[in-house]
Design a protein around this motif. Structure first.
Motif, PDB file in Angstrom:
ATOM      1  N   GLY A 150       6.498 -10.081   0.476  1.00  0.00           N
ATOM      2  CA  GLY A 150       5.403 -11.010   0.300  1.00  0.00           C
ATOM      3  C   GLY A 150       5.805 -12.185  -0.568  1.00  0.00           C
ATOM      4  O   GLY A 150       6.934 -12.271  -1.061  1.00  0.00           O
ATOM      5  N   PRO A 151       4.895 -13.117  -0.793  1.00  0.00           N
ATOM      6  CA  PRO A 151       5.234 -14.351  -1.509  1.00  0.00           C
ATOM      7  C   PRO A 151       5.664 -14.157  -2.959  1.00  0.00           C
ATOM      8  O   PRO A 151       6.342 -15.016  -3.516  1.00  0.00           O
ATOM      9  CB  PRO A 151       3.947 -15.184  -1.410  1.00  0.00           C
ATOM     10  CG  PRO A 151       2.866 -14.200  -1.096  1.00  0.00           C
ATOM     11  CD  PRO A 151       3.509 -13.130  -0.294  1.00  0.00           C
ATOM     12  N   GLN A 152       5.287 -13.042  -3.575  1.00  0.00           N
ATOM     13  CA  GLN A 152       5.645 -12.802  -4.967  1.00  0.00           C
ATOM     14  C   GLN A 152       6.897 -11.939  -5.123  1.00  0.00           C
ATOM     15  O   GLN A 152       7.244 -11.564  -6.234  1.00  0.00           O
ATOM     16  CB  GLN A 152       4.474 -12.118  -5.687  1.00  0.00           C
ATOM     17  CG  GLN A 152       3.227 -12.971  -5.812  1.00  0.00           C
ATOM     18  CD  GLN A 152       3.488 -14.240  -6.600  1.00  0.00           C
ATOM     19  OE1 GLN A 152       4.150 -14.221  -7.643  1.00  0.00           O
ATOM     20  NE2 GLN A 152       2.980 -15.354  -6.083  1.00  0.00           N
TER      21      GLN A 152
ATOM     22  N   LEU B 277       0.528  -7.836  -6.870  1.00  0.00           N
ATOM     23  CA  LEU B 277       1.196  -6.775  -6.122  1.00  0.00           C
ATOM     24  C   LEU B 277       0.229  -5.637  -5.864  1.00  0.00           C
ATOM     25  O   LEU B 277      -0.653  -5.345  -6.691  1.00  0.00           O
ATOM     26  CB  LEU B 277       2.415  -6.238  -6.881  1.00  0.00           C
ATOM     27  CG  LEU B 277       3.763  -6.885  -6.570  1.00  0.00           C
ATOM     28  CD1 LEU B 277       3.772  -8.314  -7.086  1.00  0.00           C
ATOM     29  CD2 LEU B 277       4.915  -6.080  -7.165  1.00  0.00           C
ATOM     30  N   ARG B 278       0.395  -4.993  -4.753  1.00  0.00           N
ATOM     31  CA  ARG B 278      -0.377  -3.783  -4.453  1.00  0.00           C
ATOM     32  C   ARG B 278       0.472  -2.839  -3.628  1.00  0.00           C
ATOM     33  O   ARG B 278       1.442  -3.248  -2.970  1.00  0.00           O
ATOM     34  CB  ARG B 278      -1.669  -4.108  -3.702  1.00  0.00           C
ATOM     35  CG  ARG B 278      -1.473  -4.697  -2.320  1.00  0.00           C
ATOM     36  CD  ARG B 278      -2.788  -4.769  -1.552  1.00  0.00           C
ATOM     37  NE  ARG B 278      -2.652  -5.443  -0.275  1.00  0.00           N
ATOM     38  CZ  ARG B 278      -2.211  -4.854   0.837  1.00  0.00           C
ATOM     39  NH1 ARG B 278      -1.850  -3.569   0.820  1.00  0.00           N
ATOM     40  NH2 ARG B 278      -2.122  -5.536   1.970  1.00  0.00           N
ATOM     41  N   ALA B 279       0.113  -1.558  -3.647  1.00  0.00           N
ATOM     42  CA  ALA B 279       0.826  -0.564  -2.850  1.00  0.00           C
ATOM     43  C   ALA B 279       0.562  -0.801  -1.371  1.00  0.00           C
ATOM     44  O   ALA B 279      -0.554  -1.132  -0.960  1.00  0.00           O
ATOM     45  CB  ALA B 279       0.385   0.843  -3.245  1.00  0.00           C
ATOM     46  N   ALA B 280       1.605  -0.660  -0.562  1.00  0.00           N
ATOM     47  CA  ALA B 280       1.484  -0.888   0.877  1.00  0.00           C
ATOM     48  C   ALA B 280       0.730   0.254   1.544  1.00  0.00           C
ATOM     49  O   ALA B 280       0.755   1.405   1.082  1.00  0.00           O
ATOM     50  CB  ALA B 280       2.867  -1.027   1.500  1.00  0.00           C
ATOM     51  N   GLU B 281       0.069  -0.064   2.629  1.00  0.00           N
ATOM     52  CA  GLU B 281      -0.553   0.952   3.468  1.00  0.00           C
ATOM     53  C   GLU B 281       0.463   1.467   4.472  1.00  0.00           C
ATOM     54  O   GLU B 281       1.532   0.874   4.668  1.00  0.00           O
ATOM     55  CB  GLU B 281      -1.770   0.364   4.184  1.00  0.00           C
ATOM     56  CG  GLU B 281      -2.855  -0.131   3.246  1.00  0.00           C
ATOM     57  CD  GLU B 281      -4.003  -0.793   3.975  1.00  0.00           C
ATOM     58  OE1 GLU B 281      -3.936  -0.880   5.218  1.00  0.00           O
ATOM     59  OE2 GLU B 281      -4.958  -1.234   3.310  1.00  0.00           O
TER      60      GLU B 281
ATOM     61  N   ASN C 233      -1.316 -12.484   2.657  1.00  0.00           N
ATOM     62  CA  ASN C 233      -1.029 -13.240   1.449  1.00  0.00           C
ATOM     63  C   ASN C 233      -0.687 -12.344   0.280  1.00  0.00           C
ATOM     64  O   ASN C 233      -0.212 -12.815  -0.754  1.00  0.00           O
ATOM     65  CB  ASN C 233      -2.229 -14.133   1.085  1.00  0.00           C
ATOM     66  CG  ASN C 233      -2.443 -15.238   2.105  1.00  0.00           C
ATOM     67  OD1 ASN C 233      -1.477 -15.769   2.643  1.00  0.00           O
ATOM     68  ND2 ASN C 233      -3.701 -15.565   2.376  1.00  0.00           N
ATOM     69  N   ASP C 234      -0.956 -11.043   0.416  1.00  0.00           N
ATOM     70  CA  ASP C 234      -0.620 -10.095  -0.646  1.00  0.00           C
ATOM     71  C   ASP C 234       0.870  -9.810  -0.641  1.00  0.00           C
ATOM     72  O   ASP C 234       1.548  -9.920   0.387  1.00  0.00           O
ATOM     73  CB  ASP C 234      -1.369  -8.771  -0.443  1.00  0.00           C
ATOM     74  CG  ASP C 234      -2.871  -8.939  -0.592  1.00  0.00           C
ATOM     75  OD1 ASP C 234      -3.286  -9.954  -1.179  1.00  0.00           O
ATOM     76  OD2 ASP C 234      -3.606  -8.069  -0.110  1.00  0.00           O
ATOM     77  N   THR C 235       1.365  -9.428  -1.797  1.00  0.00           N
ATOM     78  CA  THR C 235       2.722  -8.893  -1.890  1.00  0.00           C
ATOM     79  C   THR C 235       2.606  -7.381  -2.006  1.00  0.00           C
ATOM     80  O   THR C 235       1.863  -6.880  -2.859  1.00  0.00           O
ATOM     81  CB  THR C 235       3.470  -9.476  -3.095  1.00  0.00           C
ATOM     82  OG1 THR C 235       3.582 -10.887  -2.918  1.00  0.00           O
ATOM     83  CG2 THR C 235       4.865  -8.886  -3.208  1.00  0.00           C
TER      84      THR C 235
END
Length: 457
Positions: A24-26, A102-106, A2-4
């Motif tokens: 992602g959704p955002q 938003l967050r940084a991808a792993e 669910n995260d972008t």
């Protein structure tokens, strides 16, 4: 899911272009916040990117919008093609990091989402990983075929054949009062036997796909001062190993990766082989010699180096390692007046060798012939590699071997007397094939597979 997520998908550092991915959704709202507009899907548009916090311009960028599900991850995806300067990249990261949701991808998270959303199966994911790390043309071709689904398609075709066989067996189980025609029972056993033969032939490939993916292993062995390190440097075209007249200079294995006409190869310069009995101060060198012998035993091929200045004496420790996978090199031909007759040498103590050549690592004479022999040997070992489909990883081989074992058990069962046992073995065979594409029993593998990806992939 669910995260972008966002990440820089190109290598760090100064470059002409840097590519950011947002998934992602955002994603759609993000590009509207940065550029004030959501572009036409799948059409590049030049837009001005501004920091949503203070409206300061970050860069002018090419922006692409991929609405779900028609994207790499199966989610809404945005790509930002910005200039590759450090300040621009830092500005984009700052703006994205400040946005809510938003967050940084792993590492590997984009590809993990593509897998979870059915855009790639597990073998195709591994093909993508191999493509990213491919160093030679042959590796690239093999990775592309796997990424295109060659291995998955093969396993799926076998799985469908098993499913048809299993349907007949299930009919016997569901309707025990109905006698199965003898001709049908014979045909089912024939179908199982045919698949066993096909799988056995497929597995009897001498690991050609794994060899191409990992690179051929070539060990250089010989006595101290025979010229092993000099030979390695000539082949590598750089000073990869220290060259010295002092015995024992090379005490550990020195590796160099080569691209030999598209074939990957790892050359290993090993410690000089000599008798250290009575030398109480040579424990480290002794460990180096042990590693040299172990590397030679595990190598796909060997180069055994002998010093022509000692001819006709041959170092016994090196001679003991000469076999059909060995290319014998008589080194330092520039330092002697008369070369030995190589035909007679081949008929003598070196008759077990694959090839015998006289070279000079100092002036590179004879190196063209050596490279030609190495190229020819690589072609032989990798015949069939890059041809779709091939086994490229140990987990693929294990899955096919488990399938084969289940089919062999099924072959021993009688359709009329043991239909349940036969059906169970066929189900196990199908599950083994399903592991190739990652459809069953692979949860414990997923973290291992995806953690090998870079951030942004």
């Amino acid at each position: 899911m669910n995260d972008t997520i966002f990440a820089l998908s190109t290598a760090a550092g100064v470059a002409g272009v840097a590519v950011f991915r947002i998934s992602g959704p955002q994603a759609g709202n993000t590009i509207e916040a940065l550029a004030g507009v959501r572009p036409v899907p799948r059409m590049a548009r030049l837009l001005s990117l501004r920091d949503p916090v203070d409206s300061a311009e970050i860069d002018r960028a090419l922006v692409l919008w991929f609405p779900a599900p028609q994207s790499f991850t199966g989610e809404d995806v945005v790509e930002l093609h910005v200039h590759g300067g450090r300040s621009v990249v830092a500005g984009v990261v700052k703006a994205l990091s400040a946005m809510s949701g938003l967050r940084a991808a792993e590492a590997g998270e984009f590809t993990r989402r593509a897998f979870d959303n059915g855009k790639l199966d597990l073998s195709e994911v591994e093909g993508l990983a191999d493509l990213i790390s491919a160093e030679t043309e042959a590796q690239r071709r093999q990775a592309l075929r796997q990424m295109d689904g060659a291995l998955s398609n093969l396993s799926e075709s076998w799985k469908q054949r098993l499913l048809r066989i299993l349907a007949h067996i299930e009919a016997v189980i569901d309707f025990p009062d109905e006698d199965l025609p003898e001709s049908v029972a014979v045909r089912l056993q024939q179908d199982v036997s045919k698949m066993i033969a096909e799988l056995a032939r497929y597995l009897d490939d001498e690991g050609v796909g794994e060899r191409l993916r990992d690179g051929l292993a070539l060990a250089i062995v010989g006595a101290p001062n025979a010229g092993k390190s000099s030979l390695l440097n000539v082949l590598a075209k750089r000073d990869a190993a220290i060259v010295s007249e002092m015995a024992g200079t090379t005490r550990d294995v020195v590796e160099v990766h080569l691209d030999l006409d598209g074939y990957p190869m790892t050359l290993a310069d090993t410690a000089g082989l000599r008798d250290l009995r009575g030398d109480g101060q040579a424990a480290i060198e002794a460990e180096g010699i042990r590693r040299a012998r172990a590397r030679a035993a595990a190598a796909d091929m060997k180069i055994a180096v002998f010093d022509l200045n000692d001819w006709p004496r041959l170092d016994p420790a090196t001679l003991d390692l000469v076999d059909a996978s060995t290319i014998v090199v008589l080194n330092k031909r520039d330092m002697i007046d008369l070369l030995p007759d190589l035909a007679q040498v081949r008929a003598g103590p070196l008759r077990a060798a694959r090839e015998v050549l006289a070279i000079s690592a100092r002036d590179a004479s004879g190196m063209t012939d050596l490279i030609s022999v190495l190229r020819s040997r690589a072609q032989e070992l990798l015949t069939g590699a890059g041809e779709a489909p091939v086994i490229t990883r140990s987990r693929h081989r294990t899955a096919f071997e488990d399938c084969l074992a289940s089919l062999r058990r099924a072959q021993m069962a009688n359709v009329a007397d043991d239909p349940e046992l036969l059906a169970e073995d066929l189900r196990l065979a199908m599950r083994a094939l399903g592991r190739i594409a990652g459809r069953v029993d692979v949860e414990d593998l997923l973290d291992v597979v995806f953690r090998d990806f870079c951030i942004g992939k």
